[in-house]
Design a protein around this motif. Structure first.
Motif, PDB file in Angstrom:
ATOM      1  N   THR A 196      19.723  87.554  35.299  1.00  0.00           N
ATOM      2  CA  THR A 196      18.932  86.368  35.616  1.00  0.00           C
ATOM      3  C   THR A 196      18.968  85.434  34.418  1.00  0.00           C
ATOM      4  O   THR A 196      18.611  85.826  33.305  1.00  0.00           O
ATOM      5  CB  THR A 196      17.484  86.742  35.959  1.00  0.00           C
ATOM      6  N   VAL A 204      17.951  81.501  32.912  1.00  0.00           N
ATOM      7  CA  VAL A 204      17.071  80.342  33.094  1.00  0.00           C
ATOM      8  C   VAL A 204      17.537  79.229  32.157  1.00  0.00           C
ATOM      9  O   VAL A 204      17.701  79.453  30.949  1.00  0.00           O
ATOM     10  CB  VAL A 204      15.600  80.693  32.806  1.00  0.00           C
ATOM     11  N   TYR A 246      12.550  73.871  35.250  1.00  0.00           N
ATOM     12  CA  TYR A 246      13.519  74.894  34.863  1.00  0.00           C
ATOM     13  C   TYR A 246      14.401  75.216  36.072  1.00  0.00           C
ATOM     14  O   TYR A 246      14.070  74.879  37.216  1.00  0.00           O
ATOM     15  CB  TYR A 246      12.822  76.168  34.373  1.00  0.00           C
ATOM     16  N   TYR A 247      15.512  75.902  35.784  1.00  0.00           N
ATOM     17  CA  TYR A 247      16.459  76.276  36.840  1.00  0.00           C
ATOM     18  C   TYR A 247      16.852  77.736  36.620  1.00  0.00           C
ATOM     19  O   TYR A 247      17.314  78.108  35.536  1.00  0.00           O
ATOM     20  CB  TYR A 247      17.707  75.383  36.797  1.00  0.00           C
ATOM     21  N   THR A 248      16.595  78.564  37.619  1.00  0.00           N
ATOM     22  CA  THR A 248      16.925  79.986  37.508  1.00  0.00           C
ATOM     23  C   THR A 248      18.198  80.272  38.291  1.00  0.00           C
ATOM     24  O   THR A 248      18.392  79.764  39.401  1.00  0.00           O
ATOM     25  CB  THR A 248      15.788  80.873  38.048  1.00  0.00           C
TER      26      THR A 248
END
Length: 602
Positions: free
Chosen positions: A211, A213, A274-276
């Motif tokens: 994952t 971010v 934010y962008y995950t």
């Protein structure tokens, strides 16, 4: 919670404050304090060398607290100077007869301004933010005749060095009590947040894949496992504008022969965006050891299509509009055409222009299917039919065994397969003849959209244009400077039936360009190459049959065919062949070497 100990690191700007900190801490039974003396940079150095994992919060004062915040992620509580603290210092300075000023960081000067406004005191108050400013401020005061300053510890030390008298504003017990109470509250919240972060990080680490971010500027904010490869990071940044506001974006990334499935979301934390990206290795390998099953990503499919005759020669023609209209739909597509009409290239074009281009293209060759491969395709967890966003292309459908036809139809209709994956089919069919049975059944049962690819002979009027465009590409590829075809060569190309369509046309043009050293491709060279093609495709049912006992082709081609047949009969002996044909050996040589025979004598 009762019994929970708060571990505090205290950094006092002066010795008296360290003693006061230790005395006040004794009044809090659930506080464990380690206190040290260090002003500004000295205080920051103490924090850098400390085992910060042993502490919940740091307490300091004024500029030293501000400097400590720059070197640690732990919460820092600043001991606030109260109006009473400043008032005590002013009262002490009232007996001083010379000019004096209050000099310090905002934590001192702000309550001083408040106090002067309330009491209507006329005092000089100078706010500084760094040691450089302190130096300049003190120098100006000296030039103005000032002899004393009321200040914090930073200014107090420097003022004494410069010969000023100085009163240090100390923090009273009330301010220390407030700071410790605030530290306990903050540490409780910080401890809870840290526990939640550790829990979430543990969950992220136990998930398969990684994952990642990124912040609003595309910089790496977090990675659950290993730091991502720079090329992957660059790809993720480039896809940020494509992420919908309220739904995930899914796409694939290929690297080193493997597909990585990426699921991206937008999220907000407070006011920040934010962008995950959750990156998981796909079950589908980029290369398959299964016979008759191949996988392509977007780049590979694009490369294959761009080098195809359709792309190079502009042969898409009227198909361009149909492909563009059909590509975005979810419906299955049946691509029909004779051998050599480029059905696989049209399938690639549909894939490249579809919304599923970020997922793999799986090509199933129905002519190579075995029981084992078929079982893998329909029952294995890694089958492309189980990847929700894949495009699966069944080619040579007319050669699929009957039992497989039945199972494919049953699975497609009973499991709603066309809604889960994009299905493309192709089959070879001869113009004017009925469609093969499996093609008819699947086409009607699945409601396939149909693309009928034209034969090359149906586009005779376009042959000069197609040939010129491909000739230009071959010139660049082979380093030639061929301008075109002489009239007789063009006529022969137009008259030929092209039983293998575009595939054959492309191969013939490649051979003609390779054999030609002059500015124009001559008719004699075309005659020789096409005579060889006729022998190769003589039994091809798509070729136009010649009348019984009659030779086919132009006069030059018929003569060349007779010469080659005679040479075969006499074992390649040119003298014997010329004698049997009733011509001279020189005439025979001219027919076999038309280019050299056409050169002018020197």
């Amino acid at each position: 919670m009762e019994g929970r100990v708060t571990h505090i690191l205290g950094i006092a700007p002066y010795d008296g404050m360290q003693t006061a900190m230790e005395r006040v801490a004794e009044e809090f039974p659930n506080i464990q304090l380690d206190a040290y003396t260090g002003d500004l940079e000295a205080g920051a150095a103490i924090v850098r060398s400390a085992q910060l994992e042993n502490y919940d919060v740091i307490i300091s004062r004024g500029g030293t607290a501000d400097r400590i915040r720059e070197v640690t992620d732990l919460p820092v509580v600043s001991i606030q100077l109260s109006v009473y603290d400043v008032l005590r210092a002013i009262k002490m300075a009232e007996n001083y007869s010379n000019l004096y000023a209050i000099v310090g960081f905002p934590s001192i000067t702000e309550p001083a301004h408040t106090l002067c406004d309330l009491l209507r005191l006329d005092m000089d108050i100078i706010t500084i933010h760094s040691m450089d400013e302190t130096n300049r401020a003190l120098d100006r005061l000296r030039e103005g005749g000032y002899k004393m300053v009321v200040s914090d510890m930073v200014t107090h030390t420097l003022a004494r060095q410069k010969g000023f008298d100085a009163f240090l504003i100390t923090s009273g017990v009330e301010s220390l009590h407030d700071a410790f109470a605030q530290a306990v509250q903050i540490s409780d919240r910080f401890r809870q947040m840290r526990r939640q972060n550790q829990l979430l990080e543990g969950v992220a680490r136990t998930r398969s894949g990684n994952t990642i971010v990124l912040d609003k500027d595309g910089q790496l904010a977090y990675a659950a496992k290993e730091k991502p490869d720079p090329r992957l990071l660059e790809l993720l940044r480039s896809r940020i504008p494509d992420i919908p506001p309220a739904s995930p974006l899914r796409f694939f990334h290929s690297e080193g022969g493997e597909f990585t499935r990426v699921t991206a979301h937008r999220l907000r934390a407070g006011w920040d965006s934010y962008y995950t990206f959750h990156c998981q290795l796909s079950q589908i390998p980029l290369r398959s050891s299964k016979n008759g099953l191949r996988f392509f990503d977007e780049a590979e499919a694009m490369q294959q299509f761009m080098h195809s005759f359709y792309s190079i020669s502009g042969a898409m023609g009227m198909l361009e509009e149909q492909v563009n209209a059909i590509a975005p739909t979810r419906q299955p597509v049946m691509i029909l055409g004779e051998v050599g009409t480029g059905k696989e290239q049209i399938a690639r074009a549909l894939y490249l222009r579809s919304p599923r281009v970020n997922s793999p293209l799986a090509v199933v060759d129905c002519s190579l299917m075995t029981d084992k491969n078929w079982e893998y395709l329909f029952n294995h967890y890694a089958s492309p039919l189980n990847e929700g966003s894949c495009t699966v292309y069944f080619q040579h459908l007319e050669l699929l065994a009957h039992q497989y036809q039945q199972e494919l139809l049953a699975v497609a209709t009973e499991t709603n397969l066309p809604r889960r994956v994009r299905l493309l089919f192709s089959a070879a069919c001869i113009e004017g003849r009925p469609l093969p049975e499996p093609v008819q059944v699947l086409r009607s049962q699945l409601g396939c959209l149909t693309l009928q690819l034209p034969t090359l002979r149906s586009r005779r009027d376009e042959l000069p244009s197609l040939a010129s465009l491909y000739l230009s590409s071959l010139n660049a590829e082979l380093g030639k400077q061929i301008i075109g075809f002489d009239p007789r060569a063009s006529e022969q190309l137009l008259q030929y039936e092209w039983p293998n369509n575009y595939t054959q046309f492309k191969q013939v043009l490649q051979e003609l360009v390779t054999l030609t050293d002059s500015a124009y491709i001559r008719g004699s060279v075309v005659a020789e190459v096409l005579a060889r093609e006729r022998r190769t495709y003589h039994s091809d049912p798509a070729a136009a049959p010649a009348a019984p006992g009659a030779a086919s082709g132009t006069l030059d081609e018929i003569i060349l065919q007779a010469i080659h047949q005679t040479l075969d009969a006499v074992g390649g002996n040119q003298t014997a062949a010329a004698k049997r044909l009733g011509i001279s050996r020189t005439t025979l040589w001219r027919y076999l070497n038309p280019q050299k025979a056409a050169q002018p004598k020197k």
